[in-house]
Design a protein around this motif. Structure first.
Motif: not given
Ligand code: NAI
Ligand code: MG
Length: 350
Positions: A278, A281, A291
């Motif tokens: 992920h 978030a 989580n």
């Molecule tokens: P995200 O994965 O952060 O979140 C997507 C959805 O899933 C949100 O509603 C979030 O609350 C939920 N979620 C994610 N992980 C969770 C967990 N462990 N427990 C409960 N809920 C969870 O993706 P999003 O929103 O597209 O990106 C947010 C930021 O993260 C952006 O700045 C993006 O560039 C970055 N990002 C960084 C990554 C990395 O460092 N490897 C990978 C993917 C995105």
């Protein structure tokens, strides 16, 4: 004594990492944790060089997720040559899957981690004018007149495809030895992108042919997206180019119950680091409910990599027990526990 760099990342990610590290400390292993602060607290410039030096001096890194403030992920991938991103998708009792029968979903995505569109080479379309390229679709020379149009460069090399494919085959062999299906599935858009995705498909096919004990299948990626949802039980080891692997591994996480349950490890020849699938978030930042399972299971993969197999097994068992009991789960899994309470429950069951 092993040395592990901990990069908690940004937004809500440190709220998963902090209690997860407490779980790792509770295992009382010979690990020296070199802990960096969350991205928001970084001192610009200074930390970037320190983090690289720490990574170079370490046996592995546990990374959470960044929205850009935490640096180091570029170094962990390209600097350390971690070409195979391994993303297990395994349902276990207690995971809130949207499927009627999630029992038995157990496959691994191996995503090529260093090239494809993620090299980040973008430019105005006009940069291609001197190359006089043909469009395979229109049958005419590429029209480069649009001044605002942009391009992104997709690179698929034989070298990176082959080593990701080899990694996938070795993994399928190891899984087969413990009851796995012994199957590698390749997918890309090889019908349209004959030179890039076509090369990927051909090299994977050739590589798997060197493992007569393994079965092989290949699907065009749009059909494969459907198969992941409809027949996930048929999968074993899936090998994908970078972009499709990124997209489809989030979809695959959705199958078993969400991004909170999706761990990963990025392996090179001399280094490996581990991170949740992920992102950071930001929508649940500060709520203390992210989580930590994805981070903990990434840590479990790291412990195996570092040779602490029985500790990894204990951690896996403790997490499974907390889910099977179902009393201390975070809101994404239908519970009311905080990230810390979840991790305390894991510690209690170690
Ligand atoms: P995200 O994965 O952060 O979140 C997507 C959805 O899933 C949100 O509603 C979030 O609350 C939920 N979620 C994610 N992980 C969770 C967990 N462990 N427990 C409960 N809920 C969870 O993706 P999003 O929103 O597209 O990106 C947010 C930021 O993260 C952006 O700045 C993006 O560039 C970055 N990002 C960084 C990554 C990395 O460092 N490897 C990978 C993917 C995105
Ligand atoms: Mg992703």
């Amino acid at each position: 004594m092993k040395k592990v760099v901990v990069l908690p990342g940004d937004d809500a990610a440190p709220e998963a990492m902090e209690p997860a590290v407490a779980v790792l400390r509770a295992l009382e292993l010979d690990i020296d944790f070199v802990q960096f602060p969350p991205g928001e607290q970084w001192i610009k410039g200074e930390t970037v060089s320190r983090v690289r030096a720490a990574i170079d001096a370490s046996d592995s890194t546990l990374f959470d997720a960044t929205s850009g403030k935490t640096q180091g992920i570029g170094y962990l991938r390209w600097g350390k040559g971690t070409y195979a991103n391994v993303r297990p998708v395994r349902w276990q009792p207690g995971y809130r899957s949207p499927l009627k029968q999630p029992e038995g979903i157990d496959f691994v995505i191996v995503r090529e981690n260093l090239e494809d569109l993620y090299l980040g080479v973008e430019a105005p379309l006009s940069a291609l004018a001197p190359a006089h390229l043909m469009s395979h679709s229109t049958g005419k020379p590429l029209d480069t007149a649009d001044e605002r149009a942009q391009i992104a460069v997709k690179v698929i090399s034989e070298k990176n495809t082959r080593r990701a494919a080899r990694f996938a085959c070795e993994l399928a062999m190891r899984r087969k030895a413990t009851g796995g299906k012994g199957k590698v599935t390749c997918s890309s858009k090889y019908n349209m992108l004959r030179h890039t995705d076509g090369l990927f498909r051909r090299v994977v096919e050739e590589t798997v042919a060197g493992y007569p004990e393994l079965k092989y299948e290949q699907y065009i990626v749009d059909d494969f997206a459907r198969r992941i949802v409809q027949t996930p039980h048929d999968l074993d080891v899936v090998v994908l180019p970078n972009l499709y692997g990124d997209i489809l591994s989030d979809a695959a996480a959705g199958l078993i119950g969400g991004l909170g349950l999706a761990p990963s490890g990025c392996f090179g020849d001399d280094y490996a680091y581990f991170e949740a699938v992920h992102g950071s978030a930001p929508d649940i930042r500060g709520m203390g409910i992210i989580n930590p399972t994805a981070t903990l299971m990434s840590a479990e993969m790291m412990l195996s990599y570092l040779g602490f197999s029985s500790a990894a097994e204990r951690l896996r068992g403790a997490i499974a027990q907390v889910y099977a009991e179902g009393k201390t789960l975070t809101p994404d899994q239908g519970g009311r526990a905080s990230s810390k309470e979840f991790c305390s429950a894991v510690i209690d069951r170690l």
